[in-house]
Scaffold this motif. Structure first.
Motif, mmCIF file in Angstrom:
data_model
loop_
_atom_site.group_PDB
_atom_site.id
_atom_site.type_symbol
_atom_site.label_atom_id
_atom_site.label_comp_id
_atom_site.label_asym_id
_atom_site.label_seq_id
_atom_site.Cartn_x
_atom_site.Cartn_y
_atom_site.Cartn_z
ATOM 1 N N ILE A 1 1.023 -1.045 0.192
ATOM 2 C CA ILE A 1 0.081 -0.018 0.000
ATOM 3 C C ILE A 1 0.857 1.200 0.056
ATOM 4 O O ILE A 1 2.085 0.944 0.492
ATOM 5 C CB ILE A 1 -0.988 -0.071 1.113
ATOM 6 N N ARG B 1 1.094 -8.498 12.836
ATOM 7 C CA ARG B 1 -0.377 -8.496 12.002
ATOM 8 C C ARG B 1 -0.386 -9.539 11.038
ATOM 9 O O ARG B 1 -1.160 -10.344 10.808
ATOM 10 C CB ARG B 1 -0.259 -7.145 11.245
ATOM 11 N N GLN C 1 -8.224 -0.895 0.973
ATOM 12 C CA GLN C 1 -7.256 0.143 0.868
ATOM 13 C C GLN C 1 -7.132 0.543 2.381
ATOM 14 O O GLN C 1 -6.565 1.767 2.705
ATOM 15 C CB GLN C 1 -7.339 1.518 0.005
ATOM 16 N N LEU C 2 -7.683 -0.374 3.311
ATOM 17 C CA LEU C 2 -7.616 0.068 4.559
ATOM 18 C C LEU C 2 -8.485 1.180 5.017
ATOM 19 O O LEU C 2 -9.225 1.923 4.072
ATOM 20 C CB LEU C 2 -6.489 0.157 5.316
ATOM 21 N N ASP C 3 -8.675 1.764 6.229
ATOM 22 C CA ASP C 3 -9.443 2.936 6.716
ATOM 23 C C ASP C 3 -8.763 4.203 6.525
ATOM 24 O O ASP C 3 -7.647 4.240 6.718
ATOM 25 C CB ASP C 3 -9.726 2.430 8.179
ATOM 26 N N SER D 1 -4.721 0.077 9.004
ATOM 27 C CA SER D 1 -5.554 -1.035 9.544
ATOM 28 C C SER D 1 -6.180 -0.623 10.783
ATOM 29 O O SER D 1 -7.262 -0.764 11.151
ATOM 30 C CB SER D 1 -4.815 -2.253 9.271
ATOM 31 N N ARG E 1 -10.151 5.696 -2.627
ATOM 32 C CA ARG E 1 -8.988 5.361 -2.998
ATOM 33 C C ARG E 1 -8.994 4.259 -3.971
ATOM 34 O O ARG E 1 -8.340 3.661 -4.967
ATOM 35 C CB ARG E 1 -7.821 5.245 -1.946
ATOM 36 N N VAL E 2 -9.522 3.074 -3.335
ATOM 37 C CA VAL E 2 -10.079 1.923 -4.002
ATOM 38 C C VAL E 2 -10.586 2.034 -5.544
ATOM 39 O O VAL E 2 -10.234 1.635 -6.365
ATOM 40 C CB VAL E 2 -11.106 0.708 -3.307
ATOM 41 N N ARG F 1 -2.878 -6.504 2.855
ATOM 42 C CA ARG F 1 -3.978 -5.591 3.282
ATOM 43 C C ARG F 1 -4.915 -6.468 4.198
ATOM 44 O O ARG F 1 -5.264 -5.855 5.177
ATOM 45 C CB ARG F 1 -4.377 -4.707 2.159
ATOM 46 N N ALA G 1 -3.738 -7.136 7.545
ATOM 47 C CA ALA G 1 -4.025 -6.181 8.302
ATOM 48 C C ALA G 1 -5.363 -5.773 9.016
ATOM 49 O O ALA G 1 -5.608 -5.604 10.155
ATOM 50 C CB ALA G 1 -3.464 -4.898 7.890
ATOM 51 N N LEU G 2 -6.205 -6.160 7.952
ATOM 52 C CA LEU G 2 -7.658 -6.076 8.339
ATOM 53 C C LEU G 2 -8.016 -7.016 9.150
ATOM 54 O O LEU G 2 -8.787 -6.839 10.365
ATOM 55 C CB LEU G 2 -8.404 -5.781 7.211
ATOM 56 N N LYS H 1 -7.027 -6.535 12.699
ATOM 57 C CA LYS H 1 -7.865 -5.612 13.431
ATOM 58 C C LYS H 1 -9.135 -6.101 13.906
ATOM 59 O O LYS H 1 -9.608 -5.967 14.855
ATOM 60 C CB LYS H 1 -8.032 -4.222 12.429
#
Lengths: 252, 96, 314
Positions: free
Chosen positions: A34, A147, B6-8, B31, C93-94, C296, C299-300, C303
């Motif tokens: 990213i 993570r 694209q995460l938060d 994230s 952004r997506v 990605r 990471a999500l 969370k």
């Protein structure tokens, strides 16, 4: 070998590790998972190149041959390079990049904390500046390890694979050769033997939180202190040194 | 395949010097809060811009409606007695 | 009483030099124009990392590597500022990335040219960033607040980009014959594409008139191009580079340089996807975007797991 010659080589070793790892990280530019991470990895690479300059510059001063840090970086062949084998390992997938960062940054944190107490004032000063950067590198790699390890099934598997793949390059961190011992007696070098247990504690804590398994020590790769490398370094140098080698009279 | 993420989105506020107010610098994607802080550091303090960072999820920012500007902000325009210059001081008064 | 949601009122605000903010009323066409321009600008920054990235691992000195890396990092950062500013208009952004990768959104054509020798890094900094900065300085006064604020930050950070490029060119022109040849070769290849960066002539620019009326764009393509030409030709001459245009000359009366006509066929061909690197640039972006997907997701997922744990312990 006198102290000055030994310190020259010591600075060179540290500088080479920073140089090669900085180079590896620079390869990742525009390839991050990213955009935010692209900038983070670049920052780490820039820290490494900065540290390289300081260490190689000092090496030049000690060598007293009128060379510059660029002469050292761009005009030596691989058997005169002394970076840890870990630093030259390919970036692989993001898990491999992070595992490499984790192993190195935790080691460097412990190492430079000791080097700060070196009797050699220049090395001690470089250590103080470097430590600030390393603390952040360590945080960055630990957070990502957690993570990826505790993320999805896929990320867990990739992270575990990376940890396992790179484990055999961690043994070198704690080797002490004649040069290290010589400088240790003069309170210049760091004694890395006692760092091993601390390093394992840190790594174990991170891996446990990441739900990953710490590998069991088996054969550890070695050689960089003698200038013996994996096949990777030759490719790194042929790319990195291309312009300097192809146009030896040019100034850049 | 899951839809891409694209995460938060997070808003970043930077304090440039101790004692000064935090200013909105921009946003980052991340994230969670730790990563948001790291990303904010890597993106918005590359030139020594900051001594402290706040991040917050963009979705928690509540903004006033520009249609309400008359109601919200115009009434304070004529309250000049809130400003020190409104008051008449006797000639020669000092330190006030 | 005036209607705050009318286009006439909006135009009045623009004419008064006011900034428009995300929640303010704006005509649909204004919003669309901004989304298009800002995302295109963001994509350009991000794709622009590639031609220079091509030389990072071969940079000839530690200093050169540091500078180049920091510069490319800035570009990533600027892409990020611009995506964020564009997101205030309600597009994520997506979605922007999807539009880029599907070819629906464009980016500056200049990045479809290859960087072939080290002097290209100099030429990109000096000519490409030089052309971009002329445009960007003008955009600091653009009417949309978030765009304008991003541009102020970007211009501040970019001020070293052009200088470092010119420094490389100057150094190479003082260097060996090989280096001089590389510098001139880079000049020959980047000069015309950098002039094309300002877009078609004003008379052929379909989006220009509204953009100027709404003060999104503060100066026209031709005005900006002329500014760039006027300041760049003397810089080239100072260090001994030849401008690859047999017909250029200074008009003593106006003080402006006149140049040959730009090859607009080439311009359109590259925009339509047939530049030397169009496919390569997009493929690169798609490849690493896809390779990052599992990261990605991880990471999500992390969370979400830990959010649940927290809720359970409350």
């Amino acid at each position: 070998m006198n102290t000055q010659e030994a310190t020259y080589k010591y600075a060179l070793r540290l500088g080479d590790s920073a140089l090669v790892l900085g180079h590896r990280l620079s390869e990742l530019c525009s390839k991050g998972p990213i955009l935010e991470e692209d900038l983070a990895l670049t920052n780490i690479s820039l820290d490494m190149i900065g540290r390289t300059q300081a260490l190689l510059k000092y090496a030049c001063e000690l060598e007293m041959q009128g060379k510059t840090e660029d002469d050292l970086a761009y005009r030596r062949s691989e058997n005169h390079y002394y970076n840890y084998l870990m630093t030259e390992q390919p970036n692989g997938d993001f898990a491999h990049t992070i595992a490499r960062q984790l192993f190195i940054s935790v080691f460097e944190y412990l190492f430079y904390t000791e080097l700060e107490k070196s009797k050699d004032a220049t090395l001690a000063a470089i250590a103080t500046k470097t430590l600030k950067e390393i603390k952040y590198h360590m945080q960055h790699s630990v957070e990502w390890t957690i993570r990826l390890g505790d993320g999805t099934a896929e990320s867990h598997k990739r992270m575990q694979t990376a940890i396992n793949d790179l484990w055999m390059y961690t043994g070198e961190f704690f080797e002490m050769d004649h040069l290290d011992m010589f400088l240790l007696h003069q309170h210049i070098a760091v004694d890395t033997h006692p760092l091993k247990a601390k390093w394992q504690d840190y790594i174990k804590t991170a891996l446990t939180e990441a739900t990953l398994i710490m590998p069991i020590d088996s054969y550890m790769q070695t050689g960089s202190k003698k200038g013996i490398h994996s096949e990777n370094l030759g490719h790194i140098l042929s790319e990195m040194q291309y312009l300097q080698r192809a146009y030896p009279d040019a100034k850049w | 395949m899951a839809t891409d993420t694209q995460l938060d989105l997070w808003e970043v506020f930077i304090q440039s010097k101790a004692g000064l107010p935090y200013m909105h610098a921009g946003s980052v994607h991340a994230s969670d809060e730790k990563m948001a802080l790291q990303n904010a550091r890597d993106i918005y303090t590359r030139r020594g811009e900051g001594t402290s960072i706040w991040v917050m999820p963009s979705k928690y920012i509540v903004a006033s409606n520009p249609d309400d500007n008359d109601m919200l902000f115009d009434p304070s325009n004529d309250k000049i007695y809130r400003h020190p210059t409104f008051y008449v001081m006797p000639e020669g008064a000092k330190n006030i | 009483m005036h209607n705050e949601h009318s286009d006439a009122h909006f135009q009045l605000r623009i004419d008064n030099g006011e900034h428009i903010e995300a929640k303010d009323y704006m005509p649909d066409a204004y919003r669309k124009h901004l989304i298009r321009q800002m995302s295109q600008h963001a994509h350009s920054e991000v794709i622009g990392m590639q031609p220079e990235g091509n030389w990072i691992t071969r940079a000839p000195s530690l200093r050169a590597k540091q500078i180049l890396l920091a510069k490319i990092q800035d570009e990533g950062g600027h892409g990020l500022y611009l995506y964020s500013a564009a997101e205030t208009l309600g597009v994520s952004r997506v979605e922007f990335i999807e539009q880029l990768q599907s070819g629906k959104a464009k980016y500056s054509s200049i990045f479809n040219y290859p960087s072939l020798n080290w002097a290209d890094i100099g030429a990109i900094g000096w000519l490409v960033d030089g052309a971009a900065i002329v445009n960007q300085v003008s955009l600091q006064r653009t009417s949309y607040g978030p765009y304008s604020r991003a541009m102020v930050r970007i211009c501040k950070e970019e001020s070293f980009h052009q200088r470092q490029g010119y420094e490389i060119m100057a150094k190479m022109m003082k260097g060996t014959k090989d280096q001089q040849a590389m510098a001139q070769d880079a000049m020959n290849r980047w000069w015309w594409p950098s002039l094309m960066m300002f877009g078609p002539h004003d008379t052929d620019s379909p989006n220009s008139s509204n953009a100027v009326k709404w003060k999104i764009k503060r100066e026209t393509n031709d005005e900006l191009r002329q500014k760039f030409i006027d300041k760049t030709i003397p810089q080239a001459e100072l260090i001994g580079l030849t401008v690859p245009d047999k017909n250029f000359k200074l008009d003593e009366k106006t003080g402006h340089y006149k140049i040959s006509e730009i090859n607009w066929d080439e311009f359109h061909r590259v925009i339509e996807g047939h530049g030397p690197c169009n496919k390569q640039r997009l493929d690169h972006h798609i490849k690493y975007h896809q390779e990052g997907e599992w990261v990605r997701e991880a990471a999500l997922a992390y969370k979400q797991k830990h959010l649940k744990k927290e809720l359970q312990t409350v």
